[in-house]
Design a protein around this motif. Structure first.
Motif, PDB file in Angstrom:
ATOM      1  N   ALA A  64      31.529  27.750  35.597  1.00 13.41           N
ATOM      2  CA  ALA A  64      30.388  28.590  35.955  1.00 13.41           C
ATOM      3  C   ALA A  64      29.907  28.338  37.372  1.00 13.41           C
ATOM      4  O   ALA A  64      29.347  29.236  38.021  1.00 13.41           O
ATOM      5  CB  ALA A  64      29.245  28.366  34.963  1.00 13.41           C
ATOM      6  N   LEU A 122      31.181  30.875  39.934  1.00 14.91           N
ATOM      7  CA  LEU A 122      30.440  32.136  39.988  1.00 14.91           C
ATOM      8  C   LEU A 122      29.059  31.934  40.609  1.00 14.91           C
ATOM      9  O   LEU A 122      28.578  32.784  41.358  1.00 14.91           O
ATOM     10  CB  LEU A 122      30.287  32.720  38.582  1.00 14.91           C
ATOM     11  CG  LEU A 122      31.482  33.499  38.040  1.00 14.91           C
ATOM     12  CD1 LEU A 122      31.202  33.974  36.622  1.00 14.91           C
ATOM     13  CD2 LEU A 122      31.809  34.687  38.936  1.00 14.91           C
ATOM     14  N   THR A 152      29.415  31.843  44.306  1.00 19.44           N
ATOM     15  CA  THR A 152      29.678  33.190  44.820  1.00 19.44           C
ATOM     16  C   THR A 152      28.399  34.001  44.890  1.00 19.44           C
ATOM     17  O   THR A 152      28.121  34.680  45.901  1.00 19.44           O
ATOM     18  CB  THR A 152      30.692  33.914  43.915  1.00 19.44           C
ATOM     19  OG1 THR A 152      31.877  33.134  43.832  1.00 19.44           O
ATOM     20  CG2 THR A 152      31.032  35.282  44.479  1.00 19.44           C
ATOM     21  N   SER A 170      31.948  43.645  45.697  1.00 19.17           N
ATOM     22  CA  SER A 170      32.549  43.793  44.369  1.00 19.17           C
ATOM     23  C   SER A 170      33.900  43.089  44.296  1.00 19.17           C
ATOM     24  O   SER A 170      34.246  42.470  43.277  1.00 19.17           O
ATOM     25  CB  SER A 170      32.705  45.273  44.020  1.00 19.17           C
ATOM     26  OG  SER A 170      33.510  45.938  44.977  1.00 19.17           O
ATOM     27  N   LEU A 220      33.277  39.240  44.211  1.00 21.96           N
ATOM     28  CA  LEU A 220      32.811  38.819  42.900  1.00 21.96           C
ATOM     29  C   LEU A 220      33.938  38.889  41.871  1.00 21.96           C
ATOM     30  O   LEU A 220      34.085  37.993  41.026  1.00 21.96           O
ATOM     31  CB  LEU A 220      31.640  39.703  42.466  1.00 21.96           C
ATOM     32  CG  LEU A 220      30.888  39.266  41.197  1.00 21.96           C
ATOM     33  CD1 LEU A 220      30.338  37.864  41.359  1.00 21.96           C
ATOM     34  CD2 LEU A 220      29.768  40.247  40.885  1.00 21.96           C
ATOM     35  N   ALA A 221      34.757  39.938  41.948  1.00 21.15           N
ATOM     36  CA  ALA A 221      35.867  40.076  41.015  1.00 21.15           C
ATOM     37  C   ALA A 221      36.878  38.950  41.192  1.00 21.15           C
ATOM     38  O   ALA A 221      37.408  38.407  40.208  1.00 21.15           O
ATOM     39  CB  ALA A 221      36.547  41.429  41.204  1.00 21.15           C
ATOM     40  N   TRP A 272      36.376  35.816  42.360  1.00 17.88           N
ATOM     41  CA  TRP A 272      35.880  34.538  41.871  1.00 17.88           C
ATOM     42  C   TRP A 272      35.637  34.555  40.382  1.00 17.88           C
ATOM     43  O   TRP A 272      35.745  33.516  39.709  1.00 17.88           O
ATOM     44  CB  TRP A 272      34.633  34.126  42.645  1.00 17.88           C
ATOM     45  CG  TRP A 272      35.021  33.541  43.961  1.00 17.88           C
ATOM     46  CD1 TRP A 272      35.054  34.158  45.168  1.00 17.88           C
ATOM     47  CD2 TRP A 272      35.511  32.209  44.181  1.00 17.88           C
ATOM     48  NE1 TRP A 272      35.517  33.298  46.131  1.00 17.88           N
ATOM     49  CE2 TRP A 272      35.796  32.102  45.558  1.00 17.88           C
ATOM     50  CE3 TRP A 272      35.717  31.116  43.352  1.00 17.88           C
ATOM     51  CZ2 TRP A 272      36.291  30.922  46.109  1.00 17.88           C
ATOM     52  CZ3 TRP A 272      36.207  29.939  43.902  1.00 17.88           C
ATOM     53  CH2 TRP A 272      36.483  29.860  45.283  1.00 17.88           C
ATOM     54  N   ALA A 273      35.323  35.730  39.822  1.00 24.27           N
ATOM     55  CA  ALA A 273      35.229  35.824  38.366  1.00 24.27           C
ATOM     56  C   ALA A 273      36.588  35.569  37.731  1.00 24.27           C
ATOM     57  O   ALA A 273      36.694  34.882  36.702  1.00 24.27           O
ATOM     58  CB  ALA A 273      34.692  37.206  37.964  1.00 24.27           C
ATOM     59  N   ALA A 274      37.640  36.111  38.354  1.00 22.42           N
ATOM     60  CA  ALA A 274      38.994  35.892  37.840  1.00 22.42           C
ATOM     61  C   ALA A 274      39.367  34.417  37.921  1.00 22.42           C
ATOM     62  O   ALA A 274      39.965  33.857  36.981  1.00 22.42           O
ATOM     63  CB  ALA A 274      39.989  36.740  38.621  1.00 22.42           C
ATOM     64  N   ALA A 313      37.312  31.871  37.850  1.00 19.48           N
ATOM     65  CA  ALA A 313      36.528  31.160  36.837  1.00 19.48           C
ATOM     66  C   ALA A 313      37.110  31.365  35.446  1.00 19.48           C
ATOM     67  O   ALA A 313      37.174  30.422  34.645  1.00 19.48           O
ATOM     68  CB  ALA A 313      35.073  31.637  36.876  1.00 19.48           C
ATOM     69  N   VAL A 314      37.554  32.585  35.143  1.00 21.48           N
ATOM     70  CA  VAL A 314      38.128  32.872  33.825  1.00 21.48           C
ATOM     71  C   VAL A 314      39.423  32.091  33.626  1.00 21.48           C
ATOM     72  O   VAL A 314      39.658  31.481  32.573  1.00 21.48           O
ATOM     73  CB  VAL A 314      38.374  34.386  33.656  1.00 21.48           C
ATOM     74  CG1 VAL A 314      39.243  34.656  32.430  1.00 21.48           C
ATOM     75  CG2 VAL A 314      37.050  35.125  33.527  1.00 21.48           C
ATOM     76  N   THR A 371      38.645  28.484  33.041  1.00 18.04           N
ATOM     77  CA  THR A 371      38.120  28.303  31.686  1.00 18.04           C
ATOM     78  C   THR A 371      39.241  28.294  30.661  1.00 18.04           C
ATOM     79  O   THR A 371      39.291  27.438  29.759  1.00 18.04           O
ATOM     80  CB  THR A 371      37.117  29.421  31.357  1.00 18.04           C
ATOM     81  OG1 THR A 371      36.022  29.374  32.279  1.00 18.04           O
ATOM     82  CG2 THR A 371      36.578  29.261  29.935  1.00 18.04           C
TER      83      THR A 371
END
Length: 235
Positions: A13, A16, A19, A154, A157-158, A160-162, A164-165, A168
């Motif tokens: 987390a 994100l 970011t 966008s 964010l996409a 760094w979300a990827a 992080a996923v 995880t």
């Protein structure tokens, strides 16, 4: 398995969060450099006290050395590919190497977290805080650079979300594989993360911190190292 997913999400987390902090306001170059320098010190501590030491304890020097070599070559090769893509586009990579470093470090590091959960070692709060300390500057520095390079929010964010996923899911993968992963392979995983981090630190993170923060970069690096080393001792 659910515990591994939950703790993996907590650890990732911070990517994100960093970011969002970078996208929420414009950070002065000196401040970004100071944050990067602090993160570099924390990552140096992670290599020395978490990854290398843990690898040596569970598998010995040969698997760690092999992992370090593989991780170093993986980051070096991937980083050159990122630079070539940036060159063809006529621009700079704009923070992508730091994102790449976070990915190549985060996957094995969080896989080790999952292995620890599955083998009954549990999760140390101090270790989770140490992960936050090292992840935040990487995300803030990379997202800030990408924003300055003109990348759409966008897309940042996409990306760094990827990351992080994937990190995880690496925790879940480590948990699932714990029954078949021996000490030698775990040591190699630790070494891989250490090797990728060391190349990223020398080639990308530390030079950028010095360029942006000037003479204060060294002091911020020592502070980051001291904080992370203290957390490692507590864990």
């Amino acid at each position: 398995m659910l515990a591994a997913l939950g703790w993996g999400a907590v650890a990732a987390a911070s990517l994100l969060l960093g970011t969002l902090l970078a996208l929420g306001r414009r950070w002065r170059a000196g401040l970004v450099g100071g944050v990067l320098a602090f993160g570099a010190g924390a990552l140096i501590s992670s290599v020395a006290f978490e990854l290398a030491q843990e690898g040596l304890d569970v598998g010995g020097p040969l698997p760690v050395a092999a992992g370090v070599a593989a991780g170093a070559l993986a980051f070096f090769s991937a980083d050159r590919a990122v630079e070539r893509i940036g060159g063809r586009d006529g621009g700079r990579p704009g923070g992508l190497p730091l994102a790449l470093g976070a990915l190549l470090d985060g996957i094995p590091e969080q896989a080790v977290l999952g292995i620890g959960l599955a083998t009954g070692q549990g999760i140390s709060v101090a270790l989770l805080v140490a992960v936050f300390v090292s992840n935040l500057p990487e995300a803030i520095g990379s997202a800030s650079d990408m924003r300055e390079a003109g990348t759409a929010r966008s897309r940042i964010l996409a990306l760094w979300a990827a990351v992080a996923v994937v990190c995880t899911l690496a925790t879940v993968g480590g948990y699932a594989l714990a029954g078949v992963v021996g000490g030698g392979l775990q040591a190699g995983i630790d070494g891989f993360a250490a090797g990728a981090l060391l190349v990223m630190l020398v080639d990308q993170m530390i030079p950028e911190a010095k360029e942006k923060a000037g003479d204060r970069a060294g002091l911020a690096t020592v502070l980051g190292f001291a904080v992370a080393a203290g957390l490692s001792t507590l864990s």
